[in-house]
Structures are given as structure tokens and as C-alpha cells.
Design an enzyme around this catalytic site. Structure first.
Site, short mmCIF file in Angstrom:
data_model
loop_
_atom_site.label_atom_id
_atom_site.label_comp_id
_atom_site.label_asym_id
_atom_site.label_seq_id
_atom_site.Cartn_x
_atom_site.Cartn_y
_atom_site.Cartn_z
N LYS A 39 25.93 32.93 22.79
CA LYS A 39 24.75 33.86 22.91
C LYS A 39 25.35 35.18 22.43
CE LYS A 39 27.27 34.68 27.29
NZ LYS A 39 27.73 34.28 28.50
N ARG A 134 29.26 35.63 40.77
CA ARG A 134 28.05 35.21 39.77
C ARG A 134 27.39 34.11 40.40
NH1 ARG A 134 27.85 36.34 33.33
NH2 ARG A 134 28.18 33.82 33.66
#
Ligand SMILES: *Cc1c(COP(=O)(O)O)cnc(C)c1O
Length: 363
Positions: A39, A134
Site C-alpha cells: 500500500k 486503532r
């Protein structure tokens, strides 16, 4: 004139391949398989390919269109979705990937349903949040019960393991204590389901610190690595680890000089706001030689994350399409049409590899 044009990013595939191979070997030496995360380079298929040529078997990314691009490019391997799936993308998750990271019961149900429709077994890794805040289950009891439920009830899902993520939002370090917490949870689940989990996934690049220090807890057997391969700069710059066996310059930005002039360093007139509505502090250093580059924030994000290769030059600031560089103390002369080179920080790579204005040049 160079045919590729400017601004551009030069991507050195040889260096990426070298990094992938070295990091993969270090992992294997510690009993760890890695997912090569693409990514950070916008999922470029040729970047994915270097991981594979370096011996990495699983490619991971947060975005499904990148998986789709790699597959179209002919990269035939195991794919892992490393962002918790959106409910709206469940069909593509099952279609395109083999493994996904999960933290929501509703998504797991939808994945199972979709896998049944597609007549597939889809592997899941259940994420636990160990303090970085997260993704992942916070309630550890709920995590264990969900894992057992997946194993017993969701017939088209395979409970492949558990994992955690640190150092992303909460800046938490992957200490041996944290990783042992993960292993404890894994063993609770293993006791309940009566078999060993395939993956105990101990984090991202920051977890390489445990391998470099030689204190990675034995049962951690999987990491998801992007930065440590693509750039290999953070562990050195931030934590002082020796990364000299890896290349930290596989990505280079090249931009063209469009103006060279002597100008005041402090704006002249009544000061309001800049192009972004901010009120920066301007230091008055008198008249200075400076140049303007045909590249800007739209292309790379934050000018503070560009690292000039030329000595003595300093980035003053940038607007969307221009970068202003002080060259008063530069070690060489610059003229219009010259090319200026920058090393990058990790966050920059995702911009320059996805900007339509920046040409990609494989070297
Ligand atoms: C981005 C990401 C990674 C890779 O992080 P790096 O620091 O680039 O190695 C690993 N796991 C998850 C869940 C991620 O989102």
C-alpha cells in the site's frame, strides 16, 4: 531531453528486490513468514513482484483495487487484506483475497455468507487491540469467544490466527510484553479449539526491532511489512537500528527547475494567509538565491518530508504545484531546466506513486 519527463519518481526494482530478500531471510531465520505490504507504494504491481522475487509468498494491502491491479498484471499469489473489510466490499474481499484481518462479528458473518455463495474457504485473522487504539477487539474475552465461534460456526471461514497492530495511532511499541500478551491470547484460543493457529501476527515494520534485538517471542510467526522493505529508513532514523544491509533509496524524486532568482526571504507587503489559509512564520534572512521547482504538494504531500540530495539547499515551502528552494548556500549552481533530486520519507511514496502528474520510471 529525457523521454520520461518530469516530475518523476525513479523506482529501483533491484534495490527493492534486495530489501525484500534480506528482510524475508531475517524473518525466516526467526521462524517468521512475512506478508509484503504494497500500500505504501500505491500497490504498484512491479513493486509487488519484487517481494515475490525476494522470496515473499503473501502480498498484503489495505485496498482491494490494488489487489485487482496486481492480479490483472499476472501476479499470482496469496493476497491478504490488511484493513478491516468494509461491509460494502465483502463480495470483492472473498473474490480477490485469500486472507483478511477482522474485528467485527457482523463482517465475519457477511464474509462467511459470501464465501458460501462463492463456494470458497476464506481465511480470517482476528485482530486484538493491545493499546494502540486503532483496529481490533479491546475486550479480550470477546476476542476469544469470537474466534471460537468463527471456528465452530462459520463453515466457509477458516480461523487462521490472531494478530495485532501497534505504532500506528497510539505510537505504542511492540515490546516483548505486548507480543507475549498476544501469544497468551492465541494460546487461550488454541486450547479451546484444540489445534494450533496458523498465524500469530505480531505487527508491522516496528516489530522488526524484536528480530534485530534477537528477542522476538518464539511463537510470533508472522509479520506484515511495508516500510522496512520499501524504504527501510524509519528503524534507523527514529530508533537507531542498523539497517545498512538494506537500501534506503529505492525511490527518488526528480523535479525540474522552472525559475532561479534572487529574492527577499520575507514576503513584502501586508501579510494575510498562504494558499492553504495558514499563517506561516517567515524568517527574514535578507536577499537570497532561490529556485522554483515544477512539483508541489499535490504531487508529494508534505514538503518537509523531501530530503534534498544536493548539499546546502533547503526547502522553504510549497504550494500545490510549486516548491520553493533556498540555494544561497548550495554546493553547486542551478539554472532553469536543471534536475533536482530528493530522497523521500515513507509517507511521500504513496503520493508520488499515485499522482497523475508524477511519471513513474523503473530503473
Ligand atoms: C500498513 C499496515 C502494515 C504495514 O506497516 P509498515 O509499517 O509499513 O510495515 C501492517 N499491518 C497493518 C494492519 C497495516 O495497516
Amino acid at each position: 531531453m529525457n523521454k520520461v519527463g518530469y516530475p518523476r519518481v525513479d523506482i529501483n526494482l533491484e534495490k527493492l528486490r534486495h530489501n525484500a530478500k534480506k528482510v524475508n531471510e531475517r524473518c525466516l531465520d526467526s521462524g517468521i513468514t512475512m506478508t509484503g505490504v504494497i500500500k505504501g507504494a500505491s500497490g504498484l504491481p512491479l513493486v509487488a513482484k519484487q517481494y515475490l522475487e525476494g522470496g515473499v509468498k503473501i502480498i498484503g494491502t489495505s485496498r482491494l483495487d490494488q489487489v485487482s491491479d496486481c492480479k490483472k498484471f499476472g501476479i499470482d499469489t496469496t493476497y491478504m487484506l490488511i484493513r478491516i473489510p468494509m461491509l460494502s466490499e465483502v463480495r470483492s474481499v472473498v473474490e480477490l483475497t485469500d486472507i483478511s484481518l477482522n474485528s467485527e462479528v457482523e463482517v465475519l458473518k457477511a464474509l462467511n455468507n459470501e464465501a458460501r455463495i462463492q463456494d470458497k474457504q476464506h481465511k480470517v485473522i482476528i485482530m486484538t487491540d493491545l493499546g494502540d487504539l486503532r483496529e481490533g477487539f479491546w475486550d479480550k474475552e470477546e476476542l476469544v469467544e469470537t474466534a471460537v465461534w468463527v471456528d465452530e460456526k462459520l463453515r466457509n471461514l477458516t480461523l487462521a490466527g490472531i494478530g495485532t497492530n501497534v505504532g500506528c495511532y497510539g505510537s505504542i511499541l511492540p515490546t516483548t510484553d505486548k507480543l507475549n500478551e498476544l501469544i497468551e491470547l492465541a494460546e487461550k484460543i488454541e486450547e479451546r479449539i484444540g489445534r494450533e493457529l496458523e498465524f500469530i501476527s505480531g505487527g508491522a515494520t516496528s516489530s522488526l526491532m524484536r528480530i534485530w534485538d534477537g528477542d522476538m517471542p518464539k511463537r510470533i510467526n508472522h509479520l506484515r511489512l511495508g516500510e522496512g522493505v520499501l524504504l527501510a529508513r524509519d528503524l534507523d532514523v527514529i530508533y537507531g537500528y542498523d539497517m545498512s544491509m538494506l537500501h534506503n533509496d529505492a525511490f527518488k524524486i526528480k523535479a525540474e527547475v522552472v525559475e532561479v532568482k534572487k529574492k527577499p526571504s520575507h514576503p513584502v507587503g501586508k501579510v494575510g494567509v498562504d494558499a492553504f489559509g495558514h499563517r506561516p512564520n517567515y524568517v527574514d534572512r535578507g536577499m537570497r538565491d532561490r529556485m522554483l521547482l515544477g512539483i508541489g504538494r499535490v504531487d508529494y504531500g508534505d514538503p518537509g518530508e523531501l530530503l534534498p540530495v544536493d548539499e546546502g539547499i533547503e526547502i522553504m515551502g510549497a504550494s500545490s504545484d510549486h516548491t520553493i528552494v533556498d540555494i544561497e548556500d548550495a554546493s553547486r549552481d542551478f539554472k532553469v531546466g536543471d534536475i533536482v533530486e530528493f530522497d523521500v520519507c515513507y509517507a511521500t511514496i504513496v503520493y508520488i506513486t499515485s499522482s497523475n502528474n508524477v511519471k513513474i520510471n523503473y530503473v
